[in-house]
Design an enzyme around this catalytic site. Sequence first.
Site, PDB file in Angstrom:
ATOM      1  N   THR A  44       0.588  -2.172  -2.876  1.00  0.00           N
ATOM      2  CA  THR A  44       1.583  -1.140  -2.593  1.00  0.00           C
ATOM      3  C   THR A  44       2.874  -1.406  -3.344  1.00  0.00           C
ATOM      4  OG1 THR A  44       0.666  -0.937  -0.368  1.00  0.00           O
ATOM      5  CG2 THR A  44       2.839   0.021  -0.740  1.00  0.00           C
ATOM      6  N   THR A  45       3.321  -2.666  -3.331  1.00  0.00           N
ATOM      7  CA  THR A  45       4.570  -3.037  -3.980  1.00  0.00           C
ATOM      8  C   THR A  45       4.495  -2.849  -5.484  1.00  0.00           C
ATOM      9  OG1 THR A  45       4.840  -4.670  -2.220  1.00  0.00           O
ATOM     10  CG2 THR A  45       6.314  -4.872  -4.093  1.00  0.00           C
ATOM     11  N   TYR A 107      -5.619   8.345   4.484  1.00  0.00           N
ATOM     12  CA  TYR A 107      -5.721   9.805   4.604  1.00  0.00           C
ATOM     13  C   TYR A 107      -7.020  10.255   5.267  1.00  0.00           C
ATOM     14  CZ  TYR A 107      -5.281  14.781   3.659  1.00  0.00           C
ATOM     15  OH  TYR A 107      -5.188  16.136   3.812  1.00  0.00           O
ATOM     16  N   TYR A 133      -7.047  -5.091   3.660  1.00  0.00           N
ATOM     17  CA  TYR A 133      -5.594  -4.969   3.814  1.00  0.00           C
ATOM     18  C   TYR A 133      -5.345  -3.908   4.879  1.00  0.00           C
ATOM     19  CZ  TYR A 133      -0.828  -3.525   2.284  1.00  0.00           C
ATOM     20  OH  TYR A 133       0.500  -3.179   2.221  1.00  0.00           O
ATOM     21  N   ARG A 138       0.980   2.961   6.734  1.00  0.00           N
ATOM     22  CA  ARG A 138       0.821   3.688   5.476  1.00  0.00           C
ATOM     23  C   ARG A 138      -0.503   4.447   5.392  1.00  0.00           C
ATOM     24  NH1 ARG A 138       4.037   2.870   0.872  1.00  0.00           N
ATOM     25  NH2 ARG A 138       5.699   1.336   1.141  1.00  0.00           N
ATOM     26  N   LYS A 162      -5.213  -9.175   5.008  1.00  0.00           N
ATOM     27  CA  LYS A 162      -3.764  -9.000   4.961  1.00  0.00           C
ATOM     28  C   LYS A 162      -3.397  -8.156   6.164  1.00  0.00           C
ATOM     29  CE  LYS A 162       0.136  -7.205   2.295  1.00  0.00           C
ATOM     30  NZ  LYS A 162       0.599  -6.480   1.090  1.00  0.00           N
ATOM     31  N   ILE A 204       1.392 -12.446   2.259  1.00  0.00           N
ATOM     32  CA  ILE A 204       1.470 -11.690   1.008  1.00  0.00           C
ATOM     33  C   ILE A 204       2.807 -10.981   1.066  1.00  0.00           C
ATOM     34  CG2 ILE A 204       0.474  -9.857  -0.395  1.00  0.00           C
ATOM     35  CD1 ILE A 204      -2.273 -10.703   0.602  1.00  0.00           C
TER      36      ILE A 204
END
Length: 292
Positions: A44-45, A107, A133, A138, A162, A204
């Site tokens: 994501t980052t 989604y 993850y 999100r 994660k 992480i």
Amino acid sequence: MLFSGAMTALVTPFKNNALDEEAYRNFIEFQITEGIHGLVPCGTTGESATLSHEEHERVIEICIDQAKGRVPVLAGAGSNNTIEAIRLTRFAKKAGADGALLITPYYNKPTQEGLFQHYKAIAEAVDLPLVPYNVPGRTGCNLLPETLARLAKAFPNIVGVKEATGDMAQGSKTLSSCPQGFSVLSGDDFTALPLMALGGHGVISVTSNLVPGRMAAMVNAFRKGDGAGAARIHHEVFPLHEAMFFESNPIPAKTALHLMGKMEAELRLPLCSIGAAAKEKLTAVLRQMKLI
């Protein structure tokens, strides 16, 4: 345990709307020199959602090439399309990644059985260490401890998670449910030390983009039994944990790295430049931490 300690969820530097390879290589070298325990490209980052397939693959290739085996590389390879996730995971293996980080399908909002079947399909298709993850804020779905334990027990190449719910009760249940040797990594900097106190194996990190040495030192202190020293570092860097979410990640992180002279502040839409008020607060924290 292959994936443990402080691992950086790397930002992806852009320049003129293209990958800034020179800045990226220099940034990876900075991370390794400072003592980080592992690297995580295309999370994501790293703005993976706005990378083309070709860029995604190139970012992973550069990271592996620059790391040169000095630290493990856990490559982001997730998708809300199981077939696409398998393709990306196969590429990560071919490129030489040590493992693949696989976000829960976003989604679609799959059931727990759907999540199990998604990870089962990837685990059976690609012989590579896999790390789901879990970030419900999100994705809109939560990989529950019992489902994760079922996966960990059924597939030896599902080696960790994660855990980014921010829910210490769920983290505790995950630790008690999964097999010994299963790596439970915090996905939220502020829960890294509390989760390690419960038996977790590291983090992480977003904050380690800025201070890899401090995040690694916190984990190192904890590993040596110096809980007080680890707590002291946790409190020292806590203002940065908060600052990294003054706006949506990675807007503050990339802005901070620009102010530190590491890269351009360029983001890709729909992410945009940090607002004036948030930038002022962020700058104050960076000055307080003597990073600028």
